[in-house]
Design a protein around this motif. Structure first.
Motif, PDB file in Angstrom:
ATOM      1  N   UNK A 102       0.834  -1.203   0.000  1.00 11.53           N
ATOM      2  CA  UNK A 102       0.000   0.000   0.000  1.00 11.53           C
ATOM      3  C   UNK A 102       0.869   1.254   0.000  1.00 11.53           C
ATOM      4  N   UNK A 103       0.387   2.289  -0.698  1.00 15.50           N
ATOM      5  CA  UNK A 103       1.028   3.597  -0.615  1.00 15.50           C
ATOM      6  C   UNK A 103       0.434   4.350   0.557  1.00 15.50           C
ATOM      7  N   UNK A 104       1.275   5.110   1.238  1.00 14.07           N
ATOM      8  CA  UNK A 104       0.879   5.746   2.494  1.00 14.07           C
ATOM      9  C   UNK A 104       1.236   7.224   2.469  1.00 14.07           C
ATOM     10  N   UNK A 105       0.300   8.063   2.867  1.00 15.26           N
ATOM     11  CA  UNK A 105       0.565   9.474   3.131  1.00 15.26           C
ATOM     12  C   UNK A 105       0.665   9.654   4.638  1.00 15.26           C
ATOM     13  N   UNK A 106       1.813  10.088   5.109  1.00 16.90           N
ATOM     14  CA  UNK A 106       2.039  10.313   6.535  1.00 16.90           C
ATOM     15  C   UNK A 106       1.939  11.808   6.797  1.00 16.90           C
ATOM     16  N   UNK A 107       1.030  12.204   7.684  1.00 10.43           N
ATOM     17  CA  UNK A 107       0.706  13.612   7.884  1.00 10.43           C
ATOM     18  C   UNK A 107       0.816  13.965   9.362  1.00 10.43           C
ATOM     19  N   UNK A 108       1.359  15.141   9.655  1.00  4.65           N
ATOM     20  CA  UNK A 108       1.330  15.631  11.028  1.00  4.65           C
ATOM     21  C   UNK A 108       2.686  16.050  11.538  1.00  4.65           C
ATOM     22  N   UNK A 109       2.716  17.147  12.281  1.00  5.38           N
ATOM     23  CA  UNK A 109       3.973  17.609  12.876  1.00  5.38           C
ATOM     24  C   UNK A 109       4.601  16.554  13.782  1.00  5.38           C
ATOM     25  N   UNK A 110       3.810  15.824  14.616  1.00  5.92           N
ATOM     26  CA  UNK A 110       4.442  14.795  15.446  1.00  5.92           C
ATOM     27  C   UNK A 110       5.041  13.634  14.647  1.00  5.92           C
ATOM     28  N   UNK A 111       4.695  13.494  13.386  1.00  9.03           N
ATOM     29  CA  UNK A 111       5.330  12.469  12.557  1.00  9.03           C
ATOM     30  C   UNK A 111       6.770  12.854  12.240  1.00  9.03           C
ATOM     31  N   UNK A 112       7.010  14.164  12.037  1.00 14.80           N
ATOM     32  CA  UNK A 112       8.347  14.640  11.714  1.00 14.80           C
ATOM     33  C   UNK A 112       9.134  15.041  12.951  1.00 14.80           C
ATOM     34  N   UNK A 113       8.423  15.385  14.008  1.00 11.58           N
ATOM     35  CA  UNK A 113       9.053  15.799  15.263  1.00 11.58           C
ATOM     36  C   UNK A 113       8.346  15.060  16.387  1.00 11.58           C
ATOM     37  N   UNK A 114       8.568  13.752  16.438  1.00 19.61           N
ATOM     38  CA  UNK A 114       7.863  12.885  17.379  1.00 19.61           C
ATOM     39  C   UNK A 114       8.279  13.202  18.808  1.00 19.61           C
ATOM     40  N   UNK A 115       7.289  13.358  19.687  1.00 17.92           N
ATOM     41  CA  UNK A 115       7.569  13.603  21.101  1.00 17.92           C
ATOM     42  C   UNK A 115       7.856  12.258  21.754  1.00 17.92           C
ATOM     43  N   UNK A 116       9.061  12.084  22.226  1.00 16.81           N
ATOM     44  CA  UNK A 116       9.490  10.784  22.750  1.00 16.81           C
ATOM     45  C   UNK A 116       9.606  10.747  24.261  1.00 16.81           C
ATOM     46  N   UNK A 117       9.443  11.908  24.933  1.00 19.37           N
ATOM     47  CA  UNK A 117       9.500  11.939  26.395  1.00 19.37           C
ATOM     48  C   UNK A 117       8.740  13.149  26.897  1.00 19.37           C
ATOM     49  N   UNK A 118       8.342  13.098  28.169  1.00 21.31           N
ATOM     50  CA  UNK A 118       7.634  14.201  28.781  1.00 21.31           C
ATOM     51  C   UNK A 118       8.597  15.246  29.305  1.00 21.31           C
ATOM     52  N   UNK A 119       8.031  16.318  29.875  1.00 25.24           N
ATOM     53  CA  UNK A 119       8.852  17.419  30.354  1.00 25.24           C
ATOM     54  C   UNK A 119       9.199  17.308  31.827  1.00 25.24           C
ATOM     55  N   UNK A 120      10.182  18.102  32.234  1.00 32.18           N
ATOM     56  CA  UNK A 120      10.573  18.139  33.634  1.00 32.18           C
ATOM     57  C   UNK A 120      11.737  17.226  33.949  1.00 32.18           C
ATOM     58  N   UNK A 121      11.730  16.660  35.165  1.00 28.32           N
ATOM     59  CA  UNK A 121      12.856  15.850  35.620  1.00 28.32           C
ATOM     60  C   UNK A 121      12.965  14.525  34.887  1.00 28.32           C
ATOM     61  N   UNK A 122      11.951  14.179  34.071  1.00 26.25           N
ATOM     62  CA  UNK A 122      12.019  12.951  33.278  1.00 26.25           C
ATOM     63  C   UNK A 122      12.890  13.104  32.039  1.00 26.25           C
ATOM     64  N   UNK A 123      13.252  14.324  31.677  1.00 29.16           N
ATOM     65  CA  UNK A 123      13.988  14.544  30.438  1.00 29.16           C
ATOM     66  C   UNK A 123      15.421  14.037  30.541  1.00 29.16           C
ATOM     67  N   UNK A 124      15.887  13.436  29.446  1.00 29.89           N
ATOM     68  CA  UNK A 124      17.267  12.968  29.368  1.00 29.89           C
ATOM     69  C   UNK A 124      17.847  13.394  28.024  1.00 29.89           C
ATOM     70  N   UNK A 125      19.123  13.132  27.869  1.00 29.71           N
ATOM     71  CA  UNK A 125      19.832  13.427  26.622  1.00 29.71           C
ATOM     72  C   UNK A 125      20.094  12.106  25.903  1.00 29.71           C
TER      73      UNK A 125
END
Length: 807
Positions: free
Chosen positions: A332-355
């Motif tokens: 199947x051909x797929x159209x992928x749409x959305x800012x989180x597709x290109x800049x996926x949020x992989x962690x929450x904010x605050x003391x949970x953040x890592x490098x």
């Protein structure tokens, strides 16, 4: 006799009072002092909800970024939790960390809680059992765990001062239960919360700590404060707190010595705290003969870690709806749409953040699988506030991805000159710069051209230069919470036009007006991103791409503006115009799949317009690969929801997280989440706790239940059959609906089974007897629920498959 062989009390007796007290406050932000006279080595602690960050808040070494807690818990798999604990231990050992500050075992009381992404579930049994698995895996490698935050710390609004009013029965039956279950794994430390509980600060909770945790449960570990949570001397020392963090300053020190000398605190109380600290040191290899640290630990970007983090993330992803569109058809051909597709949020904010060493976006992960069958289209903006630059920037000297950061004192001397992958730096918190930081300069070259947003974030006076344009601004704190001022720093931005070939961008920060050097901790950063396009243009482009493909995959989600420490949400609606984007794509596409890049519930007004919905959580550094594996069917998304999804804002048994006159009343009692929905205390949820389709269908046969002896627990038995077309995993959930009207339905056990297509198996669920208790407030003790009620076997309470009356 060596320190290894000497009883802890004898070691304590060798020390004078000031030395004892000195050891009971942190030496630095994340370390404890040693004492050579008794063979005590310094100890190091690290935040750890989604990765072992190390001893610095920003700019530390690269570490593994795990899927977030709700995503891991969604697998309903204690063995997987134990595996995660083992990987976390490896990450700690690699960095010489003795104690990891996690897991978070607070409950999802209200879906507005900003920090729920760090906690496992709205259910105490699921939370406690997953936490116990994590603790076992971590401590098996000699690294201490620290379940937190004791207790009733379910929201962030006014978190330092809020008085959570719940009463003894609710405290016992609900909020202490996950800690009690985690206690089965014998965690070596616990962390006290910021909030007050029924009028008493958590750091002074003699009843909870001394009577229940250390008394009734017989827990022999160390209770530390949350960072900067302790506000008293004698009351906290007498209330059971063993260690004040951070240090070296704090409310104990000379004040605690004076309190002992004045008879306000017995020296035997101090001795007991120190015994617990020495016991912890012994357990983590910091007492007597120093531990040896392994040198062969997997690196965070090794092939082994990549496989583990991909598999663990994919396993917890949850299919909410699916008409057969998932997994995607081959070819199947797929159209992928959305800012989180290109800049996926992989962690929450605050003391949970890592490098992390890298972070795979969904676009990259799916492109690696689909190749030229994939078209990627950016979506509408999802953030209201700017973030530190991490893309389209290179070090002006070396050309490596990232930025240059220079720190100077008031004499112009360079205190630090480093290369960072993300344009942010914390000063005045866990660094060695001292008090005289007069200037922080971020410099980078960017390849961006045309209209570009540039700016800065963090308290202080700023001068930002790009493309021949210089702007100045002074940023002040957004609120009264000092944590919010650091973790959700204010921002300033402007739009400039950059020439072809890119430009040099520079942001210079000086301390706020009127301050000398650093005025408290400051998180500083350079902002740089393309200027946003008009929504009409973005939506039209998304619709065109969707119409040209066999399937459109729209990625929507939250950001660390909503899922973060120090702030709660005000709505469950997706930020920006993401709902409009889904509708535009669904109207144009043949088939539409929505991937939700969020850890906690969101509203889905478009649910009836799309063909499948997948919750991907905050999937960690391998997030893009995990989503690709799930969408294409390479791995089954076996997740079941750990929190109910309300149908609308306010439509939840517990909703408000805003104190009134400093008090937050838990008026819903024990009817939290699915318990309250089942009792009719809120409209039916959009999706129930425990819901998840996977990639197969299941049939349930006749069910039965039996007691394990006269005083034993219940066991439920049922035959299940995989009626789908592929090997799949089912989670058989058992719930008790008590006969007593004032007692809510509750999860009492679950068992998972993996079967091939057409295969059947008899599954037994052992029910936890603690869920048959109720707290008798008049007698001050536990009592058993009244006889009767019924057991339910279900795929979430929205899909009950069998009912068994209890006689």
């Amino acid at each position: 006799m060596t320190a290894d062989e000497t009883p802890y009390g004898e070691l304590v007796a060798r020390l004078d009072l000031p030395t004892k007290v000195r050891l009971l406050t942190g030496a630095t932000m994340f370390t404890l002092a040693g004492e050579p006279r008794i063979g005590l080595e310094p100890m190091a602690f690290s935040d750890g909800p989604t990765g072992v960050r190390g001893l610095t808040f920003t700019g530390g070494e690269a570490v593994a970024l795990f899927p977030n807690a709700t995503l891991l818990a969604s697998a309903w798999d204690e063995d997987a939790a134990q595996e995660v604990g083992g990987i976390v231990a490896d990450e700690a050992l690699r960095q010489h960390i003795h104690v990891v500050l996690g897991p978070t075992v607070n409950l999802h009381r209200s879906p507005l809680g900003g920090r729920l992404f760090e906690a496992y579930s709205e259910d105490p049994l699921l939370t406690g059992r997953i936490a116990a698995g994590y603790v076992r895996g971590l401590q098996a490698r000699g690294v201490g765990a620290c379940p937190k935050h004791l207790v009733a710390n379910e929201a962030e609004t006014q978190r330092h001062t809020v008085d959570d009013r719940l009463g003894e029965r609710v405290l016992r039956e609900l909020y202490l239960l996950p800690f009690e279950l985690a206690h089965e794994a014998h965690p070596w430390t616990l962390m006290a919360a910021y909030n007050l509980v029924d009028g008493v600060p958590a750091t002074e909770q003699h009843h909870v700590v001394e009577d229940v945790v250390k008394g009734e449960w017989g827990w022999d570990g160390l209770l530390m404060s949350d960072w900067f949570a302790t506000t008293s001397t004698a009351a906290s020392a007498n209330g059971g707190l063993d260690l004040v963090m951070p240090g070296p300053d704090g409310p104990w020190g000379d004040a605690l010595v004076a309190a002992v000398e004045a008879g306000e605190v017995g020296e035997e109380v101090v001795d007991e705290h120190l015994v617990r600290l020495l016991r912890l040191a012994d357990r983590v290899g910091a007492l007597g003969t120093p531990r040896t640290w392994p040198s062969d630990v997997e690196q965070p970007d090794s092939p082994v870690r990549r496989e583990q983090l991909t598999r663990l993330a994919a396993a917890g992803m949850t299919v909410l709806t699916n008409d057969g569109t998932l997994p995607l058809a081959e070819g199947a051909t797929v159209a992928l749409v959305g800012r989180p597709a290109l800049d996926t949020v992989t962690m929450g904010g605050g003391s949970a953040q890592v490098n992390p060493p890298y972070s795979v976006d969904i676009a990259d992960g799916l492109s690696a699988v689909l190749g030229d069958r994939l078209t990627v289209v950016d979506g509408v903006p999802v953030r209201a506030r700017a973030v530190p630059a991490s893309r389209d920037v290179t070090h002006p000297g070396t050309g490596e991805p990232g930025v240059q950061v220079v720190v100077e004192d008031s004499y112009g001397r360079v205190l630090d000159d480093r290369h960072l992958p993300v344009a942010q730096l914390m000063v005045g918190f866990d660094d060695d710069y001292g008090d005289d930081v007069a200037l922080v300069r971020f410099r980078a070259r960017t390849s961006l051209t045309g209209d570009v947003v540039v700016g800065a974030l963090g308290l202080g006076r700023w001068e930002v230069t790009a493309g021949g344009t210089t702007t100045t601004d002074e940023l002040a704190a957004l609120g009264d919470d000092p944590g919010e001022g650091v973790l959700n720093a204010p921002t300033t931005t402007t739009t400039v036009t950059l020439p072809e070939g890119g430009a040099l961008v520079e942001a210079v920060s000086r301390p706020p007006s009127g301050s000398v050097g650093v005025s408290g901790a400051r998180l500083l950063g350079l902002v740089l991103e393309p200027a946003p396009r008009s929504s009409d243009e973005v939506l039209a482009e998304a619709a065109r791409a969707a119409a040209a493909a066999d399937v459109a995959v729209v990625v929507v989600g939250l950001t660390p503006e909503q899922e973060t420490e120090a702030m709660d949400k005000t709505t469950l609606a997706l930020p920006g115009e993401q709902d409009a984007m889904v509708r535009a794509v669904a109207a144009a596409a043949r088939r539409t799949v929505v991937v939700v890049n969020a850890a906690t519930p969101v509203l889905m007004p478009w649910q009836g317009d799309v063909d499948a919905v997948l919750v991907a959580g905050l999937p960690g550094q391998e997030g893009g690969h995990a989503v690709a594996a799930v969408l294409t069917g390479a791995q089954e998304p076996t997740g079941r929801l750990v929190t109910s999804y309300p149908a609308a804002d306010g439509a939840s048994p517990a909703w408000s997280v805003t104190p009134v006159d400093g008090v937050l009343e838990y008026t819903e009692g024990t009817f939290v989440g699915y318990r309250g929905y089942d009792a009719g205390r809120a409209p039916a949820p959009l999706f129930w706790f425990g819901h998840g389709l996977g990639y197969a269908t299941w049939a349930y046969g006749a069910a039965s239940a039996r007691r394990e002896g006269a005083d034993g627990g219940w066991r439920v038995s049922v035959e299940v059959t995989n009626t789908g077309g592929r090997r799949s995993r089912e989670v058989v959930q058992a719930y008790l609906r008590p006969a007593e009207a004032d007692q809510p339905v509750r999860l009492v056990g679950w068992t998972a089974v993996v079967l091939d297509p057409g295969a059947s198996a008899r599954v037994e669920v052992a029910c936890d007897e603690r869920l048959w208790r109720r707290w008798d407030e008049a007698a001050g003790r536990w009592a058993r629920l009244a006889d009767g009620g019924e057991l339910l076997l279900a795929r979430g309470l929205g899909d009950v498959r069998a009912r068994i009356a209890l006689g």
